[in-house]
Motif scaffolding. Structure first.
Motif: not given
Length: 191
Positions: A7-14, A48-52, A57-59, A149-151
């Motif tokens: 997971i990176t901040p520049d790509r969505p998580l499927l 996953v999101l709690a790990r930081g 985005e989440v898709l 989570a504000g995502v």
């Protein structure tokens, strides 16, 4: 729960329930396999999101049952509700609203009803059709976790069956072709 990729901040998580629905996604984007149902989906994404680990985005991709004839293809959801939580009764008991519908920023998309029931009973399908177009088992949970989570998040569903008698057989027979259609949607909309 299984995370494929990074997971990176520049790509969505499927976010996908099961391998069968993710079979044709490839390895270019991270994929979180949650398992079926609201609890599995919520726990997997929250962990996953709690790990930081924060995606762009989440898709949530997956299959859905049609609650009325004529629904087919791939759809971005405009509204999602939780069909197996008795929100009016809980509001009467506590004075607070639990499980309110979530509006997404999508014009003209379908309403998705999420619950831990695989809808294969025509009476259940007809009851749900009074308030929604499609039914799944994870969308509301994924939307709730991402929202809290504000995502940013989106829900994209491909119709696999007409919820009702024979839906289980129809899902098994169509899930691979649905997975191909979902992968095509990702290629067309995320590249």
């Amino acid at each position: 729960m299984r995370l494929l990729g990074t997971i990176t901040p520049d790509r969505p998580l499927l976010v996908v329930a099961v391998e069968e629905e993710a079979a044709h996604l490839g390895a270019s984007l991270p994929v979180l396999l949650t398992g079926m149902g609201k609890v599995n989906a919520a726990v997997a994404l929250a962990t996953v999101l709690a790990r930081g680990e924060r995606p762009a985005e989440v898709l949530n991709l997956g299959t859905a049952g049609a609650l009325r004839a004529g629904w087919a293809g791939t759809h971005e959801v405009a509204r999602v509700l939780q069909h197996d939580l008795d929100t009016p009764v809980l509001r009467a008991l506590t004075g607070r609203t639990f499980g309110a519908p979530i509006e997404l920023d999508v014009a003209g998309g379908p309403v998705l009803a999420t619950g831990d029931l695989f809808v294969s009973d025509p009476a259940a399908r007809d009851r749900l059709a009074e308030q929604a177009d499609l039914v799944d088992m994870e969308g509301y949970a994924v939307a709730t976790v991402a929202q809290r989570a504000g995502v940013p998040f989106r829900l994209v569903k491909h119709v696999s069956d007409e919820a009702g008698a024979g839906a289980d057989r129809a899902w098994r027979e169509s899930v691979d072709s649905c997975a191909k259609e979902l992968a095509a949607w990702v290629r067309d909309h995320l590249r």
